[in-house]
Design a protein around this motif. Structure first.
Motif, PDB file in Angstrom:
ATOM      1  N   GLY A  85       0.797  -1.214   0.000  1.00 14.08           N
ATOM      2  CA  GLY A  85       0.000   0.000   0.000  1.00 14.08           C
ATOM      3  C   GLY A  85       0.833   1.268   0.000  1.00 14.08           C
ATOM      4  O   GLY A  85       0.316   2.346   0.327  1.00 14.08           O
ATOM      5  N   HIS A  86       2.113   1.160  -0.368  1.00 18.03           N
ATOM      6  CA  HIS A  86       2.967   2.346  -0.372  1.00 18.03           C
ATOM      7  C   HIS A  86       2.503   3.346  -1.431  1.00 18.03           C
ATOM      8  O   HIS A  86       1.939   2.973  -2.454  1.00 18.03           O
ATOM      9  CB  HIS A  86       4.428   1.959  -0.640  1.00 18.03           C
ATOM     10  CG  HIS A  86       4.681   1.421  -2.010  1.00 18.03           C
ATOM     11  ND1 HIS A  86       4.497   0.091  -2.345  1.00 18.03           N
ATOM     12  CD2 HIS A  86       5.086   2.029  -3.151  1.00 18.03           C
ATOM     13  CE1 HIS A  86       4.785  -0.095  -3.613  1.00 18.03           C
ATOM     14  NE2 HIS A  86       5.142   1.071  -4.137  1.00 18.03           N
ATOM     15  N   HIS A  87       2.748   4.617  -1.164  1.00 19.90           N
ATOM     16  CA  HIS A  87       2.387   5.664  -2.106  1.00 19.90           C
ATOM     17  C   HIS A  87       3.531   5.906  -3.082  1.00 19.90           C
ATOM     18  O   HIS A  87       4.677   5.498  -2.848  1.00 19.90           O
ATOM     19  CB  HIS A  87       2.040   6.946  -1.348  1.00 19.90           C
ATOM     20  CG  HIS A  87       0.732   6.861  -0.622  1.00 19.90           C
ATOM     21  ND1 HIS A  87      -0.453   7.282  -1.161  1.00 19.90           N
ATOM     22  CD2 HIS A  87       0.428   6.359   0.610  1.00 19.90           C
ATOM     23  CE1 HIS A  87      -1.434   7.058  -0.299  1.00 19.90           C
ATOM     24  NE2 HIS A  87      -0.927   6.506   0.777  1.00 19.90           N
ATOM     25  N   ALA A  88       3.211   6.569  -4.165  1.00 17.38           N
ATOM     26  CA  ALA A  88       4.194   6.794  -5.221  1.00 17.38           C
ATOM     27  C   ALA A  88       5.445   7.490  -4.692  1.00 17.38           C
ATOM     28  O   ALA A  88       6.566   7.126  -5.053  1.00 17.38           O
ATOM     29  CB  ALA A  88       3.561   7.614  -6.350  1.00 17.38           C
ATOM     30  N   GLU A  89       5.262   8.492  -3.847  1.00 19.83           N
ATOM     31  CA  GLU A  89       6.424   9.238  -3.351  1.00 19.83           C
ATOM     32  C   GLU A  89       7.360   8.343  -2.549  1.00 19.83           C
ATOM     33  O   GLU A  89       8.573   8.514  -2.588  1.00 19.83           O
ATOM     34  CB  GLU A  89       5.969  10.441  -2.512  1.00 19.83           C
ATOM     35  CG  GLU A  89       5.241  11.511  -3.311  1.00 19.83           C
ATOM     36  CD  GLU A  89       6.083  12.046  -4.470  1.00 19.83           C
ATOM     37  OE1 GLU A  89       7.312  12.136  -4.320  1.00 19.83           O
ATOM     38  OE2 GLU A  89       5.500  12.354  -5.522  1.00 19.83           O
ATOM     39  N   GLN A  90       6.785   7.391  -1.813  1.00 20.41           N
ATOM     40  CA  GLN A  90       7.617   6.434  -1.082  1.00 20.41           C
ATOM     41  C   GLN A  90       8.454   5.595  -2.034  1.00 20.41           C
ATOM     42  O   GLN A  90       9.654   5.408  -1.837  1.00 20.41           O
ATOM     43  CB  GLN A  90       6.736   5.491  -0.253  1.00 20.41           C
ATOM     44  CG  GLN A  90       6.391   5.952   1.138  1.00 20.41           C
ATOM     45  CD  GLN A  90       5.585   4.896   1.864  1.00 20.41           C
ATOM     46  OE1 GLN A  90       4.416   4.661   1.547  1.00 20.41           O
ATOM     47  NE2 GLN A  90       6.203   4.240   2.825  1.00 20.41           N
ATOM     48  N   GLU A 150      -2.520   3.325  -5.134  1.00 22.13           N
ATOM     49  CA  GLU A 150      -2.038   4.586  -4.568  1.00 22.13           C
ATOM     50  C   GLU A 150      -1.259   5.409  -5.597  1.00 22.13           C
ATOM     51  O   GLU A 150      -0.947   6.574  -5.347  1.00 22.13           O
ATOM     52  CB  GLU A 150      -1.153   4.310  -3.349  1.00 22.13           C
ATOM     53  CG  GLU A 150      -1.867   3.626  -2.187  1.00 22.13           C
ATOM     54  CD  GLU A 150      -1.997   2.114  -2.385  1.00 22.13           C
ATOM     55  OE1 GLU A 150      -2.707   1.475  -1.584  1.00 22.13           O
ATOM     56  OE2 GLU A 150      -1.391   1.581  -3.344  1.00 22.13           O
ATOM     57  N   TRP A 151      -0.914   4.801  -6.738  1.00 20.00           N
ATOM     58  CA  TRP A 151      -0.179   5.500  -7.789  1.00 20.00           C
ATOM     59  C   TRP A 151      -1.101   6.042  -8.882  1.00 20.00           C
ATOM     60  O   TRP A 151      -0.646   6.754  -9.782  1.00 20.00           O
ATOM     61  CB  TRP A 151       0.836   4.554  -8.433  1.00 20.00           C
ATOM     62  CG  TRP A 151       1.993   4.184  -7.565  1.00 20.00           C
ATOM     63  CD1 TRP A 151       1.952   3.680  -6.304  1.00 20.00           C
ATOM     64  CD2 TRP A 151       3.377   4.269  -7.907  1.00 20.00           C
ATOM     65  NE1 TRP A 151       3.225   3.436  -5.835  1.00 20.00           N
ATOM     66  CE2 TRP A 151       4.114   3.790  -6.805  1.00 20.00           C
ATOM     67  CE3 TRP A 151       4.056   4.686  -9.053  1.00 20.00           C
ATOM     68  CZ2 TRP A 151       5.498   3.733  -6.812  1.00 20.00           C
ATOM     69  CZ3 TRP A 151       5.442   4.626  -9.057  1.00 20.00           C
ATOM     70  CH2 TRP A 151       6.150   4.161  -7.941  1.00 20.00           C
ATOM     71  N   ILE A 199      -1.021   9.626 -10.910  1.00 20.29           N
ATOM     72  CA  ILE A 199       0.283  10.272 -10.755  1.00 20.29           C
ATOM     73  C   ILE A 199       0.913  10.509 -12.132  1.00 20.29           C
ATOM     74  O   ILE A 199       0.927   9.619 -12.977  1.00 20.29           O
ATOM     75  CB  ILE A 199       1.228   9.395  -9.900  1.00 20.29           C
ATOM     76  CG1 ILE A 199       0.669   9.243  -8.478  1.00 20.29           C
ATOM     77  CG2 ILE A 199       2.631   9.984  -9.859  1.00 20.29           C
ATOM     78  CD1 ILE A 199       0.645  10.503  -7.675  1.00 20.29           C
TER      79      ILE A 199
END
Length: 396
Positions: free
Chosen positions: A123-128, A177-178, A181
């Motif tokens: 579930g990580h976000h793009a910025e991560q 989550e991406w 973007i």
């Protein structure tokens, strides 16, 4: 072979310092040498730099092992010919997965210089993910001793469809989550490199016809079985992207009309029956154990009955979907990749049975089914190959 979203930046930013200016000039010389050896005089004409500046930069690059030089006679005059060494032009390949990040550095000769994989939180976000890619790339450059100015560009694979019209990750991605973007712009800004972006399955297909054993194949399908199921297509020697770039979504082919609800909103999609997520859920019921894809491989190789049954059922479902696709495009080769590649014939046999049962007989008999020899690195290697192809460098 064009990317889904190609680079929009040809040179890195110049902060104005002498070292930054030298770095930029060195990159310009490398870009000129990508098309082949040149004399210092020719490099000066192509870059607009003075002959003295070119001479100084070539000396620095030679000391760093990026180039080799040899005296020649050009137009009756003595000249110094400059040639890139194998590590003088390096491509970065990045594979963003649902729970992993892989980065490889590859040389001109399609050799891996260094690679590493790290775990990303579910579930990580793009910025991560992007920040992790920047940190891992810097680490690998330092450890390998590769000069950053030798990096031609970076290719990136995303686990989801990419809309060619907007350059954004589209709905239906394994990385929700991406979605939305502007992935190309963000990666170029963060990496400070030319960047080329594509769907991970498309890059898997590209890796098979560059790094893999199928370089002479004009019609190939790469099927990635993981948390999601997607396909990359090479048709008549070129990638097939369709109208807006969203192709190969075989994971959302309906296999059971009244089956489980899929994340796409439909019922009975292939993904609900054959993804690693589904296999893990089935095998984890009643046991309370948290399994990973590598556990499926290990337990199947150990001939665990429950695991073998789940894999067999999944393989048959995959084969049925492949039969429909094969009837439509008649591929010469179908390559299966993803984290279950280590299963070999345990997975290929039921896929083959399903393919033969649901394809036209002559297609089922003549379609070659193979497991990817590149394993989990296929997508990252395809991303590196994408960079070289944009630079006009064919596999040597």
């Amino acid at each position: 072979m064009p990317a889904t979203s190609s680079s929009t930046k040809s040179h890195r930013k110049n902060p104005g310092s002498q070292s930054a200016l030298r770095h930029l000039n060195q990159q310009r010389i490398i870009e000129c040498l990508l098309s082949g050896p040149s004399t210092q005089a020719e490099l000066a004409r192509q870059t607009g730099l003075s002959t003295a500046t070119v001479s100084n930069i070539v000396k620095i690059m030679q000391d760093a092992g990026l180039v080799s030089t040899e005296p020649i006679t050009s137009s009756g005059r003595r000249a110094l010919n400059v040639r890139l060494n194998s590590n003088g032009a390096v491509a970065v390949g990045i594979d963003f997965g649902r729970r992993h990040l892989r980065v490889v550095l590859a040389s001109l000769g399609y050799h891996i210089i260094v690679e590493e994989t790290v775990t990303l939180p579910l579930g990580h976000h793009a910025e991560q993910g992007i920040s992790a890619a920047v940190a891992l790339l810097n680490k690998l450059l330092l450890e390998s001793g590769v000069d950053r100015s030798a990096v031609v560009g970076a290719g990136a694979g995303i686990a989801g469809p990419i809309d060619r019209r907007s350059g954004t990750v589209a709905q239906g991605a394994i990385l929700p989550e991406w979605v939305g973007i502007q992935i190309l712009e963000r990666l170029e800004e963060a990496l400070d490199l030319p960047v080329y972006v594509d769907n991970d399955a498309n890059l898997g297909a590209l890796s098979e016809v560059t790094w893999g054993p199928h370089s002479g194949v004009s019609n190939l399908m790469f099927l990635k079985i993981g948390s999601g199921i997607g396909a990359g297509l090479i048709i008549n020697g070129a990638p097939y992207y369709g109208a807006v770039g969203i192709t190969g979504e075989i994971g959302h082919a309906t296999i059971h009309e009244y089956g489980a609800i899929c994340r796409c909103g439909n019922r009975g999609c292939l993904e609900t029956m054959a993804s690693t997520t589904t296999m893990i859920e089935l095998l984890g019921k009643g046991s309370g154990l948290h399994l990973e894809p590598e556990d499926i491989v290990r337990n199947a190789l150990a001939r665990d009955p429950a695991t073998l049954r789940v894999v067999d059922d999944a393989g048959l479902a995959v084969g049925r979907a492949l039969g429909n696709v094969a009837n439509l495009i008649n591929p010469e080769v179908i390559v299966v990749g993803g984290p279950l590649a280590g299963l070999g014939d345990i997975l290929l046999d039921p896929i083959r049975r399903g393919l033969v049962r649901h394809a036209v007989p002559v297609i089922g008999e003549t379609t070659h089914l193979a497991m990817s020899s590149l394993g989990a690195r296929a997508e990252a290697l395809g991303a590196a190959a994408l960079v070289f192809q944009h630079a006009g460098i064919k596999q040597g």
